[in-house]
Design an enzyme around this catalytic site. Structure first.
Site, short mmCIF file in Angstrom:
data_model
loop_
_atom_site.label_atom_id
_atom_site.label_comp_id
_atom_site.label_asym_id
_atom_site.label_seq_id
_atom_site.Cartn_x
_atom_site.Cartn_y
_atom_site.Cartn_z
N CYS A 79 0.72 -1.32 -0.07
CA CYS A 79 -0.10 -0.04 -0.03
C CYS A 79 0.83 1.46 0.16
CB CYS A 79 -1.03 -0.18 1.08
SG CYS A 79 -2.46 0.79 0.87
N HIS A 172 -3.15 -5.21 1.66
CA HIS A 172 -2.51 -5.55 2.81
C HIS A 172 -2.49 -7.29 3.08
CE1 HIS A 172 -2.17 -1.53 4.38
NE2 HIS A 172 -3.12 -1.02 3.69
N GLU A 174 -0.64 -8.56 5.08
CA GLU A 174 -0.43 -8.74 6.48
C GLU A 174 -1.44 -8.78 7.47
OE1 GLU A 174 -0.22 -6.13 4.90
OE2 GLU A 174 -0.44 -4.45 6.24
N1 GLN Z 1 -3.74 6.17 1.15
C1 GLN Z 1 -2.43 5.71 1.61
C2 GLN Z 1 -1.35 6.65 0.89
O1 GLN Z 1 -1.40 7.24 -0.27
C3 GLN Z 1 -2.18 4.34 1.70
C4 GLN Z 1 -2.84 3.74 2.38
C5 GLN Z 1 -2.66 2.26 3.11
O2 GLN Z 1 -1.35 2.29 2.89
N2 GLN Z 1 -3.42 1.55 3.54
O3 GLN Z 1 -0.34 6.86 1.49
#
Ligand code: GLN
Length: 188
Positions: A79, A172, A174
């Site tokens: 992410c 994610h 994890e």
């Molecule tokens: N929206 C976040 C970003 O752009 C990422 C979200 C997440 O890591 N769950 O940094």
């Protein structure tokens, strides 16, 4: 040797939990002095990429980590971590000089919408079959550069990819019980 988990901000504890469950020695990377500890792999967790990028630069960890990743150190990025790895990010936010920018791809932050963009799905993952995937204000991979391959797509959009020893996931792994993506990463 161990896996270091970037722990300046975000969901690093869940990665530590998953790695320890798999018998891996994992520790948190909070400041530059932690880089002196031996580690052979790196996890970049989810969180807020703008905050992580700022702290990485402030803690003087950006250049040493960039150098090690470019030198072939395996990385699992999830992410916000994917954003830090991306060579190009829509609107250049966080800016390139604050990102690791070692993975040739164009990423779009918060690509599913800012507030309502969290959902769960099952996605096909190369070599693993279907895996559970939790998306939380997730990015999307709009374009992969030369040498990068898609590992997973959801609704026709690339949500995981690999470039050399770098694995980037928009979701994610994890946060689910399924350890297979971490298991794929550990032998790299
Ligand atoms: N929206 C976040 C970003 O752009 C990422 C979200 C997440 O890591 N769950 O940094």
């Amino acid at each position: 040797m161990a896996t270091a988990i970037l722990a300046v901000q975000g969901a690093f504890a869940e990665h530590a939990h998953m790695l320890r469950r798999l018998g891996e020695d994992a520790f948190e990377l909070r400041q530059a002095s932690d880089l002196a500890r031996p580690f052979e792999r790196l996890v970049l967790p989810g969180g807020e990429s703008t905050v992580q990028a700022k702290l990485l630069a402030e803690q003087c960890m950006l250049a040493p980590l960039r150098e090690r990743i470019a030198g072939g150190m395996p990385v699992l990025a999830t992410c916000a971590g994917l954003i830090l790895l991306a060579s190009a990010v829509h609107c250049d936010d966080p800016p390139r000089e604050r990102r690791l920018a070692t993975f040739p791809m164009a990423a779009v932050r918060n690509a599913y919408g800012r507030q309502l963009g969290s959902f769960r799905a099952e996605v096909p993952f190369k070599g693993l079959g279907k895996v559970p995937a939790t998306f939380i204000r997730a990015p999307q991979i709009a374009l992969l550069g030369e040498g990068a391959e898609a590992l997973s797509a959801h609704d026709g959009i690339i949500v995981a990819a690999r470039y050399g020893n770098q694995i980037a996931c928009a979701f994610h792994p994890e946060l689910d019980e399924d350890p297979r993506i971490h298991e794929l990463f550990l032998p790299l």
